[in-house]
Design a protein around this motif. Structure first.
Motif, short mmCIF file in Angstrom:
data_model
loop_
_atom_site.label_atom_id
_atom_site.label_comp_id
_atom_site.label_asym_id
_atom_site.label_seq_id
_atom_site.Cartn_x
_atom_site.Cartn_y
_atom_site.Cartn_z
N UNK A 1 4.64 -7.37 -2.82
CA UNK A 1 3.87 -8.28 -1.98
C UNK A 1 4.55 -8.39 -0.64
N UNK A 2 3.77 -8.35 0.41
CA UNK A 2 4.29 -8.50 1.76
C UNK A 2 3.93 -9.89 2.24
N UNK A 3 4.91 -10.78 2.24
CA UNK A 3 4.64 -12.21 2.40
C UNK A 3 3.93 -12.54 3.69
N UNK A 4 4.36 -11.94 4.78
CA UNK A 4 3.83 -12.30 6.08
C UNK A 4 2.33 -12.05 6.16
N UNK A 5 1.88 -11.00 5.49
CA UNK A 5 0.49 -10.61 5.61
C UNK A 5 -0.35 -10.98 4.40
N UNK A 6 0.30 -11.26 3.29
CA UNK A 6 -0.45 -11.50 2.07
C UNK A 6 -1.00 -10.24 1.46
N UNK A 7 -0.47 -9.09 1.87
CA UNK A 7 -0.92 -7.82 1.32
C UNK A 7 -0.12 -7.49 0.07
N UNK A 8 -0.76 -6.75 -0.82
CA UNK A 8 -0.01 -6.10 -1.88
C UNK A 8 0.37 -4.71 -1.43
N UNK A 9 1.43 -4.20 -1.97
CA UNK A 9 1.85 -2.83 -1.69
C UNK A 9 2.02 -2.06 -2.98
N UNK A 10 1.55 -0.81 -2.97
CA UNK A 10 1.65 0.03 -4.16
C UNK A 10 2.11 1.41 -3.74
#
Lengths: 181, 200
Positions: free
Chosen positions: B156-165
């Protein structure tokens, strides 16, 4: 508490208990890597009854067509129905692709014949003879294919088969192995 | 071999004692084809020492034993000073900086990008490269065989709220003995968070 050591004592490979680090050698068992350059399926059999997690590893695996790849499991014989599984692509123009299967734990959403996939699929025992899968694979280092699924077996899991979805596409590159624990 | 049974009562423990002499002590069980079952067995996963990722361009976990078949790299709020992607490199005697096959994506509806890595196992793509990004997640690296390792990452990329895979593979020239967390450009410095590994 009771610990029983009986006459069948033994571990498949060189097996030791070590002091200091708390580690146990070979807590994870590795099968033998199989070159995936021919055939429509690859079977890992004789999986012990105590196994609760299987890690299926893909290294540059490719197939001749576009039907995709799934993992099937078995208990005495191969199970080819009753699965609930789906896969989806993320990244690039492929992110709207998805696929599903009831014949296996599908791990690819869209796969071109030229794609070679790298990554891992976990198959975990959630309860009884029910197994849950999740996977993350990438074709040619370009985009990502994630997957999940489940299957309830009628008995104790003893095999994992990695196969092409249509059963006629053949493996033509790469290698596959499993860890079990 | 005849049966050997060690029976306890309702509580307590059974200890296998290594020699008291200092040094490496190993208790060896005989080779066989059957199974040992130990319910409730603990400590078969070994934790490294968590490292504060608040300085330097790389963090190294070395002296990983040769018997290891799986490594989990854990990222807890990890941030860097610049925009270069964070990646994980493996090594056998020395760190391996080429030959990786790796791809990473951001899981959100608006971003269709992906990033390809050849110098390490990647975590992220696109907008995740901002200096303010805090990364939370875990990378699982498994031994396929013949020094080939495959991995998957979810975070999870906190600043953006994105998940990363991400996922990929690499073949080392020898037995893995180290894991290095760094950035692609090798010059951005870590400025927040912590990193640790588990191995088993």
């Amino acid at each position: 508490m009771a610990i029983t050591l009986d006459g069948t004592l033994g571990i498949n490979t060189s097996s030791s208990l070590t002091t200091g680090t708390g580690a146990i050698y070979n807590g994870i068992q590795s099968s033998t890597a199989v070159v995936s350059t021919s055939g429509t399926s690859i079977t890992f059999s004789s999986i012990p009854s105590w196994v609760k997690r299987i890690t299926v590893m893909f290294n540059g695996v490719s197939i001749s067509g576009t039907s995709g790849i799934f993992c099937q499991v078995g208990a005495g014989s191969l199970v080819t129905s009753g699965y609930v599984s789906a896969a989806a692509s993320a990244g690039g123009t492929n992110q709207t692709q998805n696929s599903s299967s009831t014949a296996g734990l599908i791990v690819t959403a869209n796969l071109a014949a030229v794609n070679a996939i790298d990554g891992i699929v976990f198959i975990n025992n959630i309860s009884g003879n029910t197994w849950i899968s999740c996977g993350t694979l990438n074709p040619n280092g370009t985009f990502i294919q994630t997957s999940g699924g489940k299957i309830a077996l009628s008995g104790v899991l003893d095999r994992v088969v990695i196969a092409t979805v249509n059963g006629t596409d053949t493996f033509d590159a790469g290698s596959i192995n499993i860890l079990y624990e | 071999m005849s049966s050997v049974v060690i029976s306890g009562d309702t509580s307590g423990s059974v200890t296998l004692s290594a020699p008291s002499t200092a040094g490496s002590s190993v208790l060896t069980l005989p080779v066989g084809t059957a199974t040992i079952t130990a319910n409730g067995l603990n400590s078969n996963i070994v934790a490294g020492t968590a490292v504060a990722s608040t300085s330097g361009t790389s963090i190294t976990f070395s002296s990983i034993p040769s018997w290891v078949k799986r490594i989990t790299v854990m990222f807890n709020g990890v941030s860097t000073s610049g925009t270069s992607f964070v990646q994980v490199q493996l090594g056998a005697g020395s760190v391996t900086t080429t030959g990786y096959k790796s791809a990473a994506v951001i899981n959100n509806n608006a971003n269709t990008g992906y990033s390809t890595y050849t110098s390490g196992f990647g975590l992220e793509s696109g907008a995740s490269s901002a200096a303010t990004t805090n990364r939370y997640g875990q990378m699982i690296i498994s031994l396929l065989g013949s020094n080939t390792w495959v991995y998957s990452y979810n975070g999870w990329l906190e600043t953006y709220g994105f998940g990363g895979t991400a996922s990929g593979s690499v073949t080392l020239s020898g037995t893995l003995d180290r894991v290095v967390v760094t950035t692609v450009n090798g010059t951005d410095t870590f400025d927040a968070g912590s990193i640790n590994i588990l191995y088993e």
